[in-house]
Scaffold this motif. Structure first.
Motif, PDB file in Angstrom:
ATOM      1  N   SER A 177       0.860  -1.330  -0.074  1.00 52.97           N
ATOM      2  CA  SER A 177      -0.154  -0.346  -0.010  1.00 52.97           C
ATOM      3  C   SER A 177       1.087   1.389   0.386  1.00 52.97           C
ATOM      4  O   SER A 177       1.582   1.451   0.920  1.00 52.97           O
ATOM      5  CB  SER A 177      -0.808   0.028   1.450  1.00 52.97           C
ATOM      6  N   GLY A 178       0.842   2.666  -1.381  1.00 55.98           N
ATOM      7  CA  GLY A 178       1.229   3.208  -1.479  1.00 55.98           C
ATOM      8  C   GLY A 178       2.101   3.217  -1.846  1.00 55.98           C
ATOM      9  O   GLY A 178       3.376   4.501  -2.503  1.00 55.98           O
ATOM     10  N   SER A 179       2.976   1.779  -1.871  1.00 56.43           N
ATOM     11  CA  SER A 179       3.777   1.968  -3.243  1.00 56.43           C
ATOM     12  C   SER A 179       4.781   2.626  -3.635  1.00 56.43           C
ATOM     13  O   SER A 179       5.449   2.608  -2.869  1.00 56.43           O
ATOM     14  CB  SER A 179       2.591   2.131  -4.523  1.00 56.43           C
ATOM     15  N   PHE A 180       5.254   3.665  -5.006  1.00 60.75           N
ATOM     16  CA  PHE A 180       6.183   4.169  -4.766  1.00 60.75           C
ATOM     17  C   PHE A 180       6.443   5.046  -4.027  1.00 60.75           C
ATOM     18  O   PHE A 180       8.158   5.762  -4.001  1.00 60.75           O
ATOM     19  CB  PHE A 180       6.529   4.227  -5.916  1.00 60.75           C
ATOM     20  N   VAL A 181       5.286   5.596  -3.058  1.00 58.43           N
ATOM     21  CA  VAL A 181       5.473   6.658  -2.014  1.00 58.43           C
ATOM     22  C   VAL A 181       5.723   6.314  -0.620  1.00 58.43           C
ATOM     23  O   VAL A 181       6.743   6.625  -0.280  1.00 58.43           O
ATOM     24  CB  VAL A 181       4.586   6.922  -2.066  1.00 58.43           C
ATOM     25  N   GLN A 182       6.002   5.053  -0.338  1.00 60.33           N
ATOM     26  CA  GLN A 182       7.318   3.801   0.221  1.00 60.33           C
ATOM     27  C   GLN A 182       8.585   3.897   0.349  1.00 60.33           C
ATOM     28  O   GLN A 182       9.540   3.809   1.168  1.00 60.33           O
ATOM     29  CB  GLN A 182       6.266   2.783   0.912  1.00 60.33           C
ATOM     30  N   TYR A 183       8.240   2.906  -1.452  1.00 60.20           N
ATOM     31  CA  TYR A 183       9.919   2.953  -1.133  1.00 60.20           C
ATOM     32  C   TYR A 183      10.710   4.198  -1.542  1.00 60.20           C
ATOM     33  O   TYR A 183      11.684   3.708  -1.480  1.00 60.20           O
ATOM     34  CB  TYR A 183      10.069   2.363  -3.193  1.00 60.20           C
ATOM     35  N   TRP A 201       5.704  14.153  -0.322  1.00 63.58           N
ATOM     36  CA  TRP A 201       4.694  15.421  -0.170  1.00 63.58           C
ATOM     37  C   TRP A 201       4.301  16.635  -0.831  1.00 63.58           C
ATOM     38  O   TRP A 201       3.304  16.719  -1.494  1.00 63.58           O
ATOM     39  CB  TRP A 201       5.436  15.430   0.608  1.00 63.58           C
ATOM     40  N   ILE A 202       5.232  16.145  -1.582  1.00 62.25           N
ATOM     41  CA  ILE A 202       5.109  17.213  -3.309  1.00 62.25           C
ATOM     42  C   ILE A 202       4.311  16.307  -3.904  1.00 62.25           C
ATOM     43  O   ILE A 202       3.283  16.745  -4.723  1.00 62.25           O
ATOM     44  CB  ILE A 202       6.667  17.113  -3.997  1.00 62.25           C
ATOM     45  N   TYR A 203       4.169  14.613  -4.457  1.00 65.76           N
ATOM     46  CA  TYR A 203       3.066  14.168  -4.980  1.00 65.76           C
ATOM     47  C   TYR A 203       2.242  14.180  -4.111  1.00 65.76           C
ATOM     48  O   TYR A 203       0.511  14.132  -4.878  1.00 65.76           O
ATOM     49  CB  TYR A 203       3.787  12.869  -5.180  1.00 65.76           C
ATOM     50  N   ALA A 237      -5.179   8.668  -5.698  1.00 68.99           N
ATOM     51  CA  ALA A 237      -3.961   9.203  -6.034  1.00 68.99           C
ATOM     52  C   ALA A 237      -3.598   9.676  -4.932  1.00 68.99           C
ATOM     53  O   ALA A 237      -2.487   9.395  -3.798  1.00 68.99           O
ATOM     54  CB  ALA A 237      -2.738   9.259  -6.830  1.00 68.99           C
ATOM     55  N   CYS A 238      -3.874  10.349  -4.140  1.00 68.84           N
ATOM     56  CA  CYS A 238      -4.218  11.204  -2.414  1.00 68.84           C
ATOM     57  C   CYS A 238      -4.622  10.756  -1.422  1.00 68.84           C
ATOM     58  O   CYS A 238      -3.884  10.850  -1.130  1.00 68.84           O
ATOM     59  CB  CYS A 238      -4.861  12.799  -3.396  1.00 68.84           C
ATOM     60  N   SER A 239      -5.777  10.125  -1.593  1.00 69.81           N
ATOM     61  CA  SER A 239      -5.779   9.343  -0.721  1.00 69.81           C
ATOM     62  C   SER A 239      -4.592   7.923  -0.224  1.00 69.81           C
ATOM     63  O   SER A 239      -4.075   8.225   1.138  1.00 69.81           O
ATOM     64  CB  SER A 239      -7.243   8.884  -0.728  1.00 69.81           C
ATOM     65  N   ARG A 240      -4.458   7.472  -1.261  1.00 73.24           N
ATOM     66  CA  ARG A 240      -3.267   6.248  -1.359  1.00 73.24           C
ATOM     67  C   ARG A 240      -2.102   7.185  -0.441  1.00 73.24           C
ATOM     68  O   ARG A 240      -1.312   6.489   0.488  1.00 73.24           O
ATOM     69  CB  ARG A 240      -2.453   5.639  -1.968  1.00 73.24           C
ATOM     70  N   CYS A 241      -1.680   8.107  -1.309  1.00 72.22           N
ATOM     71  CA  CYS A 241      -0.388   8.750  -1.020  1.00 72.22           C
ATOM     72  C   CYS A 241      -0.491   9.344   0.697  1.00 72.22           C
ATOM     73  O   CYS A 241       0.458   8.775   1.073  1.00 72.22           O
ATOM     74  CB  CYS A 241      -0.187  10.130  -2.033  1.00 72.22           C
TER      75      CYS A 241
END
Length: 586
Positions: free
Chosen positions: A141-147, A162-164, A380-384
């Motif tokens: 969950s969160g994918s590349f935001v987490q990576y 945060w930029i994303y 996208a925003c909610s998962r991020c």
């Protein structure tokens, strides 16, 4: 719990993190029998209760805990292969193509936009291949935001995530206003604010039913966009050959010679590069949906491979047709609004051909495209935001995920800032929205750079820890070289944008134009420096020996997966050559 994997040189075991060995997360949700007894409404209401992860080890570090939660979050996994494929094919076909190409055609010329989009297209394919490899290995969950936090560093992950997130937070109100403005194409007397309300609640209704509803809505939005683009390509060929009602005969490459192929030379091409990146924004969403598909190993690579076709057909071919039908000197390309359909080169070419009725059809598609982007913004925003909260980068309350896998905390943030759409009634709304967009203008390049850097770090960590790509169920078609190449392109585009921002085309250097074009960069550096000093974390990156390359993998037995892959390869070897080529590309 561990499975032996045989490489060419030596044998070793991949052992999941001890936390995954000992900590088993359980989700408190009703059984199917209980669902039948309670009824539809009770099940729907109970679905909003918080997801529960039991037995989380309190001795975990912040990073280990974030990785564990991301790996254990029971995303709905309702994304079907057709959803992912259509999201991959149509997610970035929106206002950037239908409207934004008017500006790029005017500033770059017909040859300039082809060169710029070709360069960015190669970059995008390298990025999406790198993302596919990581997302299949770690469908969290969160994918590349987490990576970014996991494979680079916490400050880097904080700033990039945060930029994303800010980008998609801003996109929703902008697209709601843009969708309402498309109605003005028909000169309706209904106030735009009324349409804003309708579109706001329409998108909210879609996300009330989670990832499946989002995927279904995007499937139909994307299908309509794809049919429109293919239809326009056929239409454009007919018109260029002299088949329109107002035809003056065969056009051919007339406008490439008069007024010319390039509008502002090399500088014009550079100015189109960032616009092309913005137009292809959304490509990375197939990775963000990784945790919400039932079979990432098969679905994600298949969806990501189709990016190549999207770049070739829906950008290169379409832009070539537009350059043949509309001269870059056409005054109508000077449209003032982001949803000004009259400034769309699609509409202009249709009107030049004298075909009545089609401009209205294109405007309907533009309106649906804008709504599609708004719908995507919420997803996208909610998962991020949920991923940010899991990692400790945002207040803990925003990591609320219900039993259906819906990130309600993220939805709250997205729809709260979505209310900014009502600034459309304010007299200075153009100024406000321009500065809002400036904050996230380069966010796509920062996001892609982070994905590429994660892939590079992951590959080096594998090698450093004595592992190989043999244990991966999918490897990037462009490999490590493609990631280095794409990272170089990202850096060069950022340098080119800095030049354009400092010396805008047709203007003298001024701070307003500079920050409109380049504000994202100082905001990213501010976020990075803030986290460094706030947490006293001065490491630019996590040492390769400390990178966790096991936790979060969904596959239980890598040996069985490898066996399945070998069987698939053996099956392909029995097929004709053209079939193998098709499977490689699709």
């Amino acid at each position: 719990m561990s499975s032996p994997v045989h490489s060419n040189d030596h044998d070793f075991e991949i052992k999941p993190s001890p936390h995954l060995e000992t900590q088993i997360s359980t989700i408190k949700s009703p059984t199917s029998e209980e669902n039948r007894q309670q009824g539809w409404f009770s099940n729907f209401k109970d679905g909003f209760k918080p997801m529960k992860l039991d037995n989380v080890d309190p001795n975990m570090t912040e990073l280990e805990k974030a990785n564990f939660i991301a790996a254990s979050t029971p995303a709905e996994r309702a994304m079907k292969p057709r959803h992912l494929k259509m999201i991959a094919m149509g997610s970035c076909i929106g206002t950037g193509l239908f409207i934004g190409t008017g500006t790029t055609l005017r500033t770059g010329g017909p040859a300039g936009i082809l060169i710029a989009f070709f360069i960015v297209g190669i970059q995008v394919y390298c990025v999406i291949q790198a993302l596919a490899e990581i997302a299949v290995a770690f469908p969290t969950s969160g994918s590349f935001v987490q990576y970014a936090t996991r494979f680079v560093s916490a400050p880097f992950g904080f700033a990039t995530a945060w930029i994303y997130a800010i980008n998609w937070i801003i996109v929703l109100p902008l697209e709601l206003v843009a969708a309402s403005l498309t109605i003005q194409f028909w000169n309706t007397e209904i106030n735009s604010a009324a349409w804003v309300v309708i579109f706001y609640f329409f998108i909210m209704f879609i996300h009330l039913f989670g990832a499946k509803a989002y995927g279904e809505a995007e499937f139909w939005f994307s299908l309509i966009k794809l049919v429109t683009v293919i239809g326009f390509i056929i239409f454009g060929i007919v018109i260029d050959c002299g088949g329109g009602p107002n035809s003056d005969g065969y056009l051919g490459g007339k406008y490439f010679h008069d007024p010319g192929a390039f509008a502002n030379g090399f500088k014009g091409v550079c100015s189109v590069l960032v616009t092309a990146s913005f137009a292809m924004q959304g490509t990375e969403l197939t990775g963000l949906a990784a945790a919400e598909t039932a079979n990432p190993r098969k679905n994600i690579p298949s969806a990501c491979k189709q990016v190549l076709w999207r770049i070739i057909i829906f950008f290169m071919v379409c832009l070539t047709i537009l350059g043949l039908l509309v001269p870059y000197t056409d005054k109508r390309l000077m449209g003032s609004g982001s949803a000004d359909a009259s400034a769309s080169p699609f509409v202009i070419s249709i009107r030049n051909a004298g075909v009545k009725g089609l401009p209205s059809v294109v405007n309907v598609v533009i309106m649906l495209s804008v709504l599609s982007v708004g719908n995507t913004a919420v997803f996208a925003c909610s998962r991020c935001v949920a991923s940010l909260a899991n990692q400790g980068f945002a207040p803990k309350i925003f990591d609320y995920i219900d039993q259906q896998g819906r990130p309600l905390g993220g939805y709250f943030i997205s729809f709260l800032f979505g209310l900014l759409c009502f600034l459309a009634a304010y007299k200075d709304e153009d100024t406000i929205f321009t500065w809002m967009m400036a904050i996230s203008g380069l966010s796509t390049l920062f996001t892609w750079s982070s994905i590429i850097l994660v892939h590079i770090r992951f590959r080096h960590a594998l090698k450093y820890q004595g592992r190989s790509t043999d244990e991966l169920v999918y490897t990037s078609q462009t490999g490590l070289f493609g990631s280095y190449f794409a990272l170089t392109l990202c850096i060069l585009i950022l340098i080119a944008q800095f030049w354009i921002a400092l010396f805008p085309i047709g203007k003298s250097p001024n701070p307003t134009d500079f920050f409109h074009a380049y504000l994202t960069a100082p905001v990213w550096f501010f976020l990075y420096i803030f986290w460094v000093f706030y947490k006293r974390d001065f490491r630019p990156w996590i040492p390769l020996k400390d990178l966790d390359i096991d936790e979060g993998r969904r596959e239980v037995s890598l040996v069985l997966v490898q066996q399945e892959i070998e069987e698939e390869k053996a099956y392909l070897r029995t097929k004709p050559f053209y079939y193998r080529i098709m499977k490689f590309l699709c």
